[in-house]
Design a protein around this motif. Structure first.
Motif, PDB file in Angstrom:
ATOM      1  N   THR A  26       9.996  30.354 -32.815  1.00 14.25           N
ATOM      2  CA  THR A  26       9.823  30.933 -34.148  1.00 14.25           C
ATOM      3  C   THR A  26       9.981  29.869 -35.242  1.00 14.25           C
ATOM      4  OG1 THR A  26      10.525  33.101 -33.349  1.00 14.25           O
ATOM      5  CG2 THR A  26      10.620  32.741 -35.727  1.00 14.25           C
ATOM      6  N   PRO A  27      10.961  28.950 -35.139  1.00 14.85           N
ATOM      7  CA  PRO A  27      11.050  27.914 -36.181  1.00 14.85           C
ATOM      8  C   PRO A  27       9.768  27.073 -36.297  1.00 14.85           C
ATOM      9  CG  PRO A  27      13.068  27.955 -34.919  1.00 14.85           C
ATOM     10  CD  PRO A  27      12.099  28.870 -34.212  1.00 14.85           C
ATOM     11  N   ARG A  28       9.146  26.744 -35.188  1.00 16.40           N
ATOM     12  CA  ARG A  28       7.908  25.959 -35.255  1.00 16.40           C
ATOM     13  C   ARG A  28       6.771  26.800 -35.821  1.00 16.40           C
ATOM     14  NH1 ARG A  28       4.935  22.615 -37.020  1.00 16.40           N
ATOM     15  NH2 ARG A  28       3.421  21.572 -35.704  1.00 16.40           N
ATOM     16  N   LEU A  29       6.733  28.075 -35.490  1.00 15.91           N
ATOM     17  CA  LEU A  29       5.727  28.973 -36.060  1.00 15.91           C
ATOM     18  C   LEU A  29       5.885  29.046 -37.574  1.00 15.91           C
ATOM     19  CD1 LEU A  29       3.422  31.012 -35.698  1.00 15.91           C
ATOM     20  CD2 LEU A  29       5.166  32.734 -35.162  1.00 15.91           C
ATOM     21  N   VAL A  30       7.121  29.122 -38.043  1.00 14.09           N
ATOM     22  CA  VAL A  30       7.390  29.113 -39.490  1.00 14.09           C
ATOM     23  C   VAL A  30       6.832  27.837 -40.117  1.00 14.09           C
ATOM     24  CG1 VAL A  30       9.228  28.928 -41.225  1.00 14.09           C
ATOM     25  CG2 VAL A  30       9.370  30.674 -39.440  1.00 14.09           C
ATOM     26  N   ALA A  31       7.070  26.696 -39.479  1.00 13.34           N
ATOM     27  CA  ALA A  31       6.561  25.426 -40.009  1.00 13.34           C
ATOM     28  C   ALA A  31       5.040  25.408 -40.062  1.00 13.34           C
ATOM     29  CB  ALA A  31       7.080  24.259 -39.167  1.00 13.34           C
ATOM     30  N   MET A  32       4.387  25.974 -39.058  1.00 14.22           N
ATOM     31  CA  MET A  32       2.923  26.060 -39.057  1.00 14.22           C
ATOM     32  C   MET A  32       2.427  26.893 -40.242  1.00 14.22           C
ATOM     33  SD  MET A  32       2.170  26.797 -35.040  1.00 14.22           S
ATOM     34  CE  MET A  32       2.397  25.574 -33.755  1.00 14.22           C
ATOM     35  N   VAL A  33       3.096  28.013 -40.479  1.00 13.15           N
ATOM     36  CA  VAL A  33       2.728  28.875 -41.609  1.00 13.15           C
ATOM     37  C   VAL A  33       2.946  28.140 -42.925  1.00 13.15           C
ATOM     38  CG1 VAL A  33       3.357  30.975 -42.882  1.00 13.15           C
ATOM     39  CG2 VAL A  33       3.126  31.037 -40.372  1.00 13.15           C
ATOM     40  N   GLU A  34       4.112  27.511 -43.073  1.00 11.69           N
ATOM     41  CA  GLU A  34       4.410  26.796 -44.318  1.00 11.69           C
ATOM     42  C   GLU A  34       3.381  25.703 -44.580  1.00 11.69           C
ATOM     43  OE1 GLU A  34       8.416  26.630 -46.173  1.00 11.69           O
ATOM     44  OE2 GLU A  34       8.964  26.166 -44.087  1.00 11.69           O
ATOM     45  N   ASN A  35       3.030  24.953 -43.541  1.00 12.57           N
ATOM     46  CA  ASN A  35       2.046  23.884 -43.695  1.00 12.57           C
ATOM     47  C   ASN A  35       0.693  24.438 -44.120  1.00 12.57           C
ATOM     48  OD1 ASN A  35      -0.247  22.127 -42.252  1.00 12.57           O
ATOM     49  ND2 ASN A  35       1.404  20.820 -43.017  1.00 12.57           N
ATOM     50  N   THR A  36       0.285  25.527 -43.531  1.00 10.86           N
ATOM     51  CA  THR A  36      -1.005  26.131 -43.875  1.00 10.86           C
ATOM     52  C   THR A  36      -1.012  26.600 -45.318  1.00 10.86           C
ATOM     53  OG1 THR A  36      -1.338  26.789 -41.570  1.00 10.86           O
ATOM     54  CG2 THR A  36      -2.674  27.915 -43.226  1.00 10.86           C
ATOM     55  N   CYS A  37       0.058  27.257 -45.744  1.00 12.31           N
ATOM     56  CA  CYS A  37       0.130  27.740 -47.130  1.00 12.31           C
ATOM     57  C   CYS A  37       0.184  26.578 -48.117  1.00 12.31           C
ATOM     58  CB  CYS A  37       1.338  28.659 -47.299  1.00 12.31           C
ATOM     59  SG  CYS A  37       1.225  30.198 -46.366  1.00 12.31           S
ATOM     60  N   LEU A  38       1.003  25.563 -47.836  1.00 15.37           N
ATOM     61  CA  LEU A  38       1.091  24.380 -48.699  1.00 15.37           C
ATOM     62  C   LEU A  38      -0.275  23.708 -48.830  1.00 15.37           C
ATOM     63  CD1 LEU A  38       2.560  22.096 -50.242  1.00 15.37           C
ATOM     64  CD2 LEU A  38       3.077  21.091 -48.025  1.00 15.37           C
ATOM     65  N   THR A  39      -0.932  23.496 -47.721  1.00 17.82           N
ATOM     66  CA  THR A  39      -2.237  22.835 -47.725  1.00 17.82           C
ATOM     67  C   THR A  39      -3.260  23.621 -48.534  1.00 17.82           C
ATOM     68  OG1 THR A  39      -1.769  21.866 -45.563  1.00 17.82           O
ATOM     69  CG2 THR A  39      -4.079  21.957 -46.221  1.00 17.82           C
ATOM     70  N   SER A  40      -3.178  24.937 -48.474  1.00 18.77           N
ATOM     71  CA  SER A  40      -4.186  25.767 -49.145  1.00 18.77           C
ATOM     72  C   SER A  40      -4.149  25.665 -50.663  1.00 18.77           C
ATOM     73  CB  SER A  40      -4.044  27.227 -48.724  1.00 18.77           C
ATOM     74  OG  SER A  40      -2.922  27.835 -49.330  1.00 18.77           O
ATOM     75  N   ILE A  41      -3.015  25.277 -51.239  1.00 16.33           N
ATOM     76  CA  ILE A  41      -2.913  25.209 -52.700  1.00 16.33           C
ATOM     77  C   ILE A  41      -2.687  23.800 -53.219  1.00 16.33           C
ATOM     78  CG2 ILE A  41      -2.173  27.588 -53.060  1.00 16.33           C
ATOM     79  CD1 ILE A  41       0.727  26.463 -53.268  1.00 16.33           C
ATOM     80  N   SER A  42      -2.694  22.810 -52.356  1.00 16.40           N
ATOM     81  CA  SER A  42      -2.360  21.447 -52.782  1.00 16.40           C
ATOM     82  C   SER A  42      -3.301  20.931 -53.861  1.00 16.40           C
ATOM     83  CB  SER A  42      -2.340  20.499 -51.588  1.00 16.40           C
ATOM     84  OG  SER A  42      -3.600  20.466 -50.962  1.00 16.40           O
ATOM     85  N   ASP A  43      -4.548  21.356 -53.854  1.00 17.19           N
ATOM     86  CA  ASP A  43      -5.493  20.892 -54.870  1.00 17.19           C
ATOM     87  C   ASP A  43      -5.301  21.594 -56.213  1.00 17.19           C
ATOM     88  OD1 ASP A  43      -6.456  23.354 -54.044  1.00 17.19           O
ATOM     89  OD2 ASP A  43      -8.550  22.734 -54.011  1.00 17.19           O
ATOM     90  N   GLN A  44      -4.439  22.598 -56.270  1.00 25.05           N
ATOM     91  CA  GLN A  44      -4.170  23.318 -57.512  1.00 25.05           C
ATOM     92  C   GLN A  44      -2.933  22.792 -58.235  1.00 25.05           C
ATOM     93  OE1 GLN A  44      -4.290  27.642 -57.115  1.00 25.05           O
ATOM     94  NE2 GLN A  44      -5.443  27.405 -55.209  1.00 25.05           N
TER      95      GLN A  44
END
Length: 117
Positions: A26-44
Motif C-alpha cells: 500500500t505505501p508504494r501504491l500511495v507513492a504511485m498515485v502521488e507521482n501521477t497526480c504531481l506529474t499531471s499538474i507540474s506544467d501548471q
C-alpha cells in the motif's frame, strides 16, 4: 492523467516492511498515485513551486504480484488557490485494484525547505 508502473521486488509489502507477503505494498501504491497526480499538474505551477501531498483516502482492493503492470488514472476534480483535489483509480490486468481521493497543496520549494532547517 495516466501512468503505468511495473511492480518490482522492492515495491512489495515484504520489502518495505508493511506486511509479510511479496505483493504490491500500500505505501508504494500511495507513492504511485502521488507521482501521477504531481506529474499531471507540474506544467501548471510557477517556477520554483511544487506540490506536496497532505491527504490520501485510498481503498486498496486487490493484491498485485511482482512483474504485473499497474495503471494509475488520476483526474483533477477541484483546483483552489493553493490546493488540488484528485480522484484516482488503479488497475492491474484491467481489474480495479484501488481507488480514492488525494489532496495536494502548492508550496514554494525553497521557502518550504528553509522552514525545515
Amino acid at each position: 492523467m495516466e501512468q503505468t508502473f511495473i511492480v518490482a521486488e522492492n515495491d512489495t509489502a515484504k520489502a518495505l516492511g508493511s506486511g509479510l507477503l511479496p505483493v504490491l505494498s500500500t505505501p508504494r501504491l500511495v507513492a504511485m498515485v502521488e507521482n501521477t497526480c504531481l506529474t499531471s499538474i507540474s506544467d501548471q505551477l510557477a517556477k520554483g513551486d511544487t506540490t506536496v501531498g497532505v491527504k490520501m483516502n485510498l481503498d486498496h482492493l486487490k493484491a498485485t504480484k511482482v512483474g504485473e503492470e499497474v495503471v494509475i488514472k488520476s483526474q483533477l476534480e477541484k483546483m483552489g488557490k493553493t490546493s488540488f483535489t484528485f480522484t484516482f483509480e488503479a488497475f492491474s490486468k484491467d481489474e480495479l485494484i484501488a481507488k480514492g481521493v488525494h489532496l495536494r497543496v502548492r508550496v514554494a520549494a525553497k521557502s518550504f525547505m528553509e522552514k525545515l532547517n
